[in-house]
Design an enzyme around this catalytic site. Structure first.
Site, mmCIF file in Angstrom:
data_model
loop_
_atom_site.group_PDB
_atom_site.id
_atom_site.type_symbol
_atom_site.label_atom_id
_atom_site.label_comp_id
_atom_site.label_asym_id
_atom_site.label_seq_id
_atom_site.Cartn_x
_atom_site.Cartn_y
_atom_site.Cartn_z
ATOM 1 C CE1 TYR A 105 -4.317 -1.497 0.403
ATOM 2 C CE2 TYR A 105 -2.946 -3.217 1.353
ATOM 3 C CZ TYR A 105 -4.149 -2.802 0.810
ATOM 4 O OH TYR A 105 -5.169 -3.692 0.658
ATOM 5 C CE1 TYR A 143 -2.499 -7.011 3.291
ATOM 6 C CE2 TYR A 143 -3.082 -6.465 1.030
ATOM 7 C CZ TYR A 143 -3.397 -6.500 2.372
ATOM 8 O OH TYR A 143 -4.618 -6.035 2.800
ATOM 9 N NE ARG A 160 -7.034 -10.719 3.569
ATOM 10 C CZ ARG A 160 -8.114 -10.090 3.094
ATOM 11 N NH1 ARG A 160 -8.074 -8.785 2.904
ATOM 12 N NH2 ARG A 160 -9.214 -10.742 2.797
ATOM 13 C CG HIS A 163 -7.734 -7.689 -0.911
ATOM 14 N ND1 HIS A 163 -6.621 -8.381 -0.509
ATOM 15 C CD2 HIS A 163 -7.711 -6.509 -0.218
ATOM 16 C CE1 HIS A 163 -5.966 -7.676 0.400
ATOM 17 N NE2 HIS A 163 -6.604 -6.533 0.596
ATOM 18 C CG HIS A 165 -9.585 -2.743 0.863
ATOM 19 N ND1 HIS A 165 -9.989 -3.434 1.982
ATOM 20 C CD2 HIS A 165 -8.277 -3.065 0.675
ATOM 21 C CE1 HIS A 165 -8.974 -4.134 2.465
ATOM 22 N NE2 HIS A 165 -7.924 -3.929 1.686
HETATM 23 FE FE LIG Z 1 -6.078 -4.929 1.828
#
Ligand SMILES: [Fe+2]
Length: 223
Positions: A105, A143, A160, A163, A165
Protein backbone atom coordinates in the site's frame (compact mmCIF):
# COMPACT_ATOMS: atom_id res chain seq x y z
CA UNK A 1 -3.19 -27.79 -10.45
CA UNK A 2 -1.36 -25.80 -13.08
CA UNK A 3 1.78 -23.87 -12.23
CA UNK A 4 -0.17 -20.63 -12.62
CA UNK A 5 -2.51 -21.52 -9.78
CA UNK A 6 0.02 -22.88 -7.34
CA UNK A 7 0.75 -20.70 -4.30
CA UNK A 8 4.00 -18.90 -4.84
CA UNK A 9 4.47 -16.99 -1.59
CA UNK A 10 6.36 -18.46 1.33
CA UNK A 11 5.92 -17.23 4.90
CA UNK A 12 8.20 -14.30 5.59
CA UNK A 13 10.40 -13.87 8.64
CA UNK A 14 10.55 -10.14 9.16
CA UNK A 15 8.38 -7.10 8.71
CA UNK A 16 10.61 -5.84 5.91
CA UNK A 17 10.38 -9.15 4.17
CA UNK A 18 6.63 -9.14 4.61
CA UNK A 19 6.34 -6.01 2.59
CA UNK A 20 9.25 -6.22 0.21
CA UNK A 21 10.17 -9.84 -0.16
CA UNK A 22 7.02 -11.88 -0.21
CA UNK A 23 4.48 -9.81 -2.07
CA UNK A 24 3.82 -10.90 -5.59
CA UNK A 25 2.13 -10.03 -8.80
CA UNK A 26 -0.95 -11.91 -9.88
CA UNK A 27 0.35 -12.49 -13.34
CA UNK A 28 -1.73 -14.89 -15.38
CA UNK A 29 -3.37 -16.63 -12.45
CA UNK A 30 -6.94 -15.89 -13.32
CA UNK A 31 -9.07 -17.29 -16.07
CA UNK A 32 -11.79 -15.55 -18.00
CA UNK A 33 -15.27 -16.54 -16.84
CA UNK A 34 -18.67 -15.06 -17.68
CA UNK A 35 -21.23 -13.02 -15.77
CA UNK A 36 -21.33 -11.36 -12.38
CA UNK A 37 -22.85 -12.42 -9.11
CA UNK A 38 -25.35 -9.62 -8.81
CA UNK A 39 -26.92 -10.26 -12.21
CA UNK A 40 -27.26 -14.00 -11.70
CA UNK A 41 -29.19 -13.98 -8.44
CA UNK A 42 -30.60 -11.10 -6.47
CA UNK A 43 -28.62 -10.94 -3.28
CA UNK A 44 -27.27 -8.06 -1.31
CA UNK A 45 -23.54 -7.65 -1.76
CA UNK A 46 -21.75 -9.08 1.22
CA UNK A 47 -19.77 -6.82 3.49
CA UNK A 48 -16.17 -7.25 4.50
CA UNK A 49 -13.75 -5.60 6.89
CA UNK A 50 -12.32 -2.16 6.27
CA UNK A 51 -8.83 -3.52 6.75
CA UNK A 52 -5.81 -1.82 8.32
CA UNK A 53 -4.79 0.32 5.34
CA UNK A 54 -7.79 2.57 4.84
CA UNK A 55 -6.94 6.28 4.72
CA UNK A 56 -9.43 9.10 4.93
CA UNK A 57 -9.28 11.84 2.31
CA UNK A 58 -8.60 10.12 -1.03
CA UNK A 59 -9.08 12.39 -4.08
CA UNK A 60 -11.82 12.09 -6.69
CA UNK A 61 -10.55 10.22 -9.73
CA UNK A 62 -11.45 7.22 -11.85
CA UNK A 63 -7.89 6.51 -12.96
CA UNK A 64 -6.31 5.04 -9.86
CA UNK A 65 -3.21 3.91 -11.70
CA UNK A 66 -1.34 6.39 -13.82
CA UNK A 67 0.50 5.30 -16.97
CA UNK A 68 3.73 4.74 -15.04
CA UNK A 69 2.20 2.47 -12.40
CA UNK A 70 3.72 -1.02 -12.81
CA UNK A 71 1.40 -3.96 -13.12
CA UNK A 72 -1.22 -5.57 -15.31
CA UNK A 73 -3.79 -2.99 -16.30
CA UNK A 74 -7.30 -3.62 -15.03
CA UNK A 75 -10.55 -1.96 -16.01
CA UNK A 76 -13.02 -2.49 -13.20
CA UNK A 77 -16.62 -1.55 -13.84
CA UNK A 78 -20.08 -2.27 -12.55
CA UNK A 79 -23.45 -0.93 -11.52
CA UNK A 80 -24.69 -0.03 -8.08
CA UNK A 81 -28.25 -1.26 -7.52
CA UNK A 82 -30.91 -0.97 -4.89
CA UNK A 83 -31.95 -4.12 -3.05
CA UNK A 84 -34.19 -5.28 -5.92
CA UNK A 85 -31.05 -5.75 -8.07
CA UNK A 86 -32.79 -3.76 -10.81
CA UNK A 87 -32.99 -0.14 -9.76
CA UNK A 88 -29.69 1.61 -10.45
CA UNK A 89 -28.42 4.18 -7.98
CA UNK A 90 -27.08 7.32 -9.68
CA UNK A 91 -24.73 9.49 -7.68
CA UNK A 92 -23.67 6.78 -5.28
CA UNK A 93 -20.29 7.53 -3.71
CA UNK A 94 -17.68 4.85 -4.20
CA UNK A 95 -14.28 4.77 -2.54
CA UNK A 96 -11.60 2.36 -3.72
CA UNK A 97 -8.16 1.52 -2.36
CA UNK A 98 -5.71 -1.26 -3.06
CA UNK A 99 -2.14 -2.51 -2.92
CA UNK A 100 0.22 -2.06 -5.85
CA UNK A 101 1.43 -4.91 -8.06
CA UNK A 102 3.97 -5.92 -5.42
CA UNK A 103 1.42 -6.09 -2.61
CA UNK A 104 2.36 -2.77 -1.04
CA UNK A 105 0.00 0.00 0.00
CA UNK A 106 1.05 3.63 -0.10
CA UNK A 107 1.65 3.34 3.62
CA UNK A 108 3.11 0.64 5.82
CA UNK A 109 1.53 1.91 9.03
CA UNK A 110 -1.58 -0.13 9.72
CA UNK A 111 -4.54 1.40 11.51
CA UNK A 112 -3.78 5.07 11.07
CA UNK A 113 -6.74 6.59 9.23
CA UNK A 114 -5.35 10.11 9.10
CA UNK A 115 -1.70 9.62 8.26
CA UNK A 116 -0.61 12.01 5.52
CA UNK A 117 -0.14 10.16 2.28
CA UNK A 118 0.12 10.73 -1.42
CA UNK A 119 -2.97 8.57 -1.94
CA UNK A 120 -1.49 6.25 -4.49
CA UNK A 121 -3.99 3.70 -5.83
CA UNK A 122 -6.85 5.25 -3.92
CA UNK A 123 -9.79 7.27 -5.14
CA UNK A 124 -13.36 8.44 -4.83
CA UNK A 125 -15.89 8.47 -7.65
CA UNK A 126 -19.61 8.78 -8.26
CA UNK A 127 -21.88 6.46 -10.23
CA UNK A 128 -23.32 8.05 -13.36
CA UNK A 129 -26.99 8.58 -14.20
CA UNK A 130 -27.33 4.85 -14.88
CA UNK A 131 -25.71 3.82 -11.62
CA UNK A 132 -22.56 2.74 -13.41
CA UNK A 133 -18.94 3.23 -12.49
CA UNK A 134 -15.61 2.41 -14.09
CA UNK A 135 -12.07 2.70 -12.83
CA UNK A 136 -8.71 2.15 -14.45
CA UNK A 137 -6.18 0.53 -12.20
CA UNK A 138 -3.78 -2.41 -12.00
CA UNK A 139 -4.17 -5.89 -10.58
CA UNK A 140 -3.19 -5.73 -6.91
CA UNK A 141 -0.48 -7.98 -5.56
CA UNK A 142 -1.03 -10.29 -2.64
CA UNK A 143 0.47 -9.46 0.73
CA UNK A 144 0.96 -11.23 4.05
CA UNK A 145 -0.86 -9.99 7.13
CA UNK A 146 1.80 -8.15 9.13
CA UNK A 147 2.65 -9.24 12.67
CA UNK A 148 1.35 -7.40 15.70
CA UNK A 149 -2.00 -6.22 14.37
CA UNK A 150 -4.37 -6.13 17.36
CA UNK A 151 -6.98 -8.83 16.92
CA UNK A 152 -5.22 -10.41 13.96
CA UNK A 153 -2.15 -11.79 15.73
CA UNK A 154 -3.03 -15.39 14.90
CA UNK A 155 -3.16 -14.57 11.21
CA UNK A 156 0.26 -12.93 11.05
CA UNK A 157 2.13 -14.12 7.98
CA UNK A 158 -0.97 -15.45 6.24
CA UNK A 159 -0.96 -14.32 2.64
CA UNK A 160 -4.20 -12.65 1.70
CA UNK A 161 -5.69 -13.25 -1.72
CA UNK A 162 -5.45 -10.34 -4.13
CA UNK A 163 -8.22 -7.89 -3.38
CA UNK A 164 -9.53 -4.39 -3.90
CA UNK A 165 -11.24 -2.55 -1.05
CA UNK A 166 -14.48 -0.71 -1.79
CA UNK A 167 -16.88 1.42 0.21
CA UNK A 168 -20.23 2.47 -1.23
CA UNK A 169 -22.57 5.12 0.11
CA UNK A 170 -26.01 6.25 -1.01
CA UNK A 171 -28.31 8.55 0.86
CA UNK A 172 -31.23 6.10 1.22
CA UNK A 173 -29.30 2.83 1.48
CA UNK A 174 -27.17 1.17 4.09
CA UNK A 175 -23.51 2.01 3.48
CA UNK A 176 -21.41 -0.96 2.49
CA UNK A 177 -17.76 -1.73 3.06
CA UNK A 178 -16.44 -4.75 1.22
CA UNK A 179 -13.57 -6.24 -0.75
CA UNK A 180 -13.58 -7.84 -4.16
CA UNK A 181 -11.47 -10.86 -4.97
CA UNK A 182 -10.58 -12.73 -8.15
CA UNK A 183 -11.83 -16.13 -9.15
CA UNK A 184 -9.09 -18.70 -9.46
CA UNK A 185 -6.97 -17.15 -6.71
CA UNK A 186 -5.77 -20.14 -4.66
CA UNK A 187 -5.32 -17.98 -1.57
CA UNK A 188 -9.08 -17.47 -1.23
CA UNK A 189 -9.51 -20.95 0.23
CA UNK A 190 -7.51 -20.18 3.39
CA UNK A 191 -8.41 -16.54 3.80
CA UNK A 192 -10.55 -16.01 6.92
CA UNK A 193 -12.63 -13.39 5.08
CA UNK A 194 -12.75 -14.33 1.41
CA UNK A 195 -13.36 -18.05 1.90
CA UNK A 196 -16.82 -17.40 3.37
CA UNK A 197 -17.81 -14.90 0.67
CA UNK A 198 -17.21 -16.50 -2.68
CA UNK A 199 -19.75 -14.17 -4.30
CA UNK A 200 -17.22 -11.36 -3.86
CA UNK A 201 -14.83 -13.00 -6.32
CA UNK A 202 -15.10 -11.70 -9.85
CA UNK A 203 -13.96 -13.18 -13.14
CA UNK A 204 -11.48 -11.40 -15.36
CA UNK A 205 -11.36 -11.20 -19.12
CA UNK A 206 -8.34 -10.43 -21.23
CA UNK A 207 -8.95 -7.56 -23.63
CA UNK A 208 -5.81 -6.92 -25.59
CA UNK A 209 -3.18 -5.87 -23.09
CA UNK A 210 -5.76 -5.19 -20.38
CA UNK A 211 -7.85 -7.27 -18.05
CA UNK A 212 -11.41 -6.32 -17.33
CA UNK A 213 -13.79 -7.31 -14.61
CA UNK A 214 -17.33 -6.44 -13.55
CA UNK A 215 -18.32 -6.00 -9.94
CA UNK A 216 -21.99 -5.11 -9.52
CA UNK A 217 -23.03 -3.94 -6.08
CA UNK A 218 -26.43 -4.35 -4.43
CA UNK A 219 -27.16 -2.18 -1.40
CA UNK A 220 -29.77 -2.78 1.27
CA UNK A 221 -32.57 -0.21 1.34
CA UNK A 222 -32.47 1.84 4.46
CA UNK A 223 -36.24 2.17 4.86
FE1 LIG B 1 -6.08 -4.93 1.83
Amino acid sequence: MSDDLKPRVKPAMSRRMFFHGSAMVLGGAFLAMPATAATQACRLTKSDILGPYYRFGAPFRTQLAGPDEPGDRLILSGTVYSSDCRTPLPGALIEVWQANHAGLYDTDKPGNFTEATTFRLRGLLLTNEHGKYEIETILPGRYPIPPGLPGLEKYAGLTRPAHIHIRIMDSLHVPLTTQLYFKGDPFIANDPWARRKRSLAIALKQEGKRRSGVFDIVLAKGL
